[in-house]
Write an enzyme that holds these catalytic residues in place. Structure first.
Site: not given
Ligand code: PGA
Length: 253
Positions: A9, A11, A97, A99, A169, A175, A215
């Site tokens: 992903n 982003k 997601h 976000e 998640e 993140g 992560s």
């Molecule tokens: P990350 O993000 O691996 O940077 O924690 C995962 C995601 O948001 O899909």
């Protein structure tokens, strides 16, 4: 057999040159995917066509959009429909997601509509669920995730549900560098599968791939993916580094 998936992903990162270089570097590596293993690149909209062209030369490598509209077509400035995505060769769409839920106010109800748009136009939703830290601290994460599944997925028929990939998640792990422990991931994945089983039966529950996200990196991917109910990962930060993501892909077996 369930599919094992390493999904990147990206982003809202990378310019066109960087995107091109990253994809080329990964795809030029001998990845030796086994049957049933897939790689998905969820790239920003402007890079979708380029990514589709590059990925089409490789077996079991697919492109995802990071979002789509809950509407079919019309006067919705700035939106991208499932029909458009399907017409340029996209196979998957990330739906829900955290976000998007947090910054764009996407509710479980809107997400259910987005899933319907995807399924009506031949796209596979990669549906994200997961709890914020406050809910985990209260010990209510299972109820929270069960409600997300119920409100966004349970209107689907069994055939439709089989088109879905679920990504668990935990928001506190996205993140932050703070990965869920393998036990926390396995517990929730087993719980999600059990919920699907209660609603759709054992056979369907066993065929749904459930990815872990939050992560994931080269150093922890193998441990996470070796859990019986973890079928791969949805990877943000570490997917922007070719070597990291290649190691993550190779951790699928
Ligand atoms: P990350 O993000 O691996 O940077 O924690 C995962 C995601 O948001 O899909």
């Amino acid at each position: 057999m369930r599919k094992q998936i390493a999904a990147a992903n990206w982003k809202m990162n990378l310019n066109a040159d960087e995107a091109h270089q990253l994809l080329s570097k990964i795809l030029h590596t001998k990845l030796a995917l086994k049957p049933g293993q897939e790689i998905i690149f969820a790239v920003p909209f402007p890079y979708i066509s380029i990514a589709v062209k590059k990925c089409a030369e490789h077996n079991n490598v697919f492109v995802a959009a990071q979002n789509c509209s809950d509407k079919t077509s019309g006067a919705y400035t700035g939106e991208t429909s499932a029909i458009m995505l399907q017409s340029v060769g996209v196979q998957y769409v990330i739906i829900g997601h955290s976000e998007r839920r947090e910054y764009f106010n996407e509710t479980n109800e809107v997400l259910a509509k987005k899933i319907d748009q995807c399924l009506s136009h031949g796209l596979k939703p990669l549906f994200c669920c997961g709890e914020p830290l406050s809910i985990r601290e209260e010990g209510k994460e299972k109820e929270y995730v069960a409600e997300q599944l119920k409100q966004s997925l349970y209107h689907l028929t069994a055939d439709q549900l089989q088109q879905i990939v679920i990504a668990y998640e935990p928001i506190w792990a996205i993140g932050t560098g703070k990965t869920a422990t393998t036990q926390q991931a396995q517990d929730m994945h087993a719980f999600i599968r059990q919920q699907i089983e209660l609603k759709y039966g054992h056979h369907i529950a066993q065929t749904i791939s459930i990815l872990y996200g939050g992560s994931v990196k080269a150093a922890n991917a193998k441990d996470l993916f070796s859990q019986p109910d973890v079928d791969g990962g949805l990877v943000g930060g570490a997917s922007l580094n070719a070597e990291e993501f290649i190691t993550i892909i190779q951790s699928l077996d």
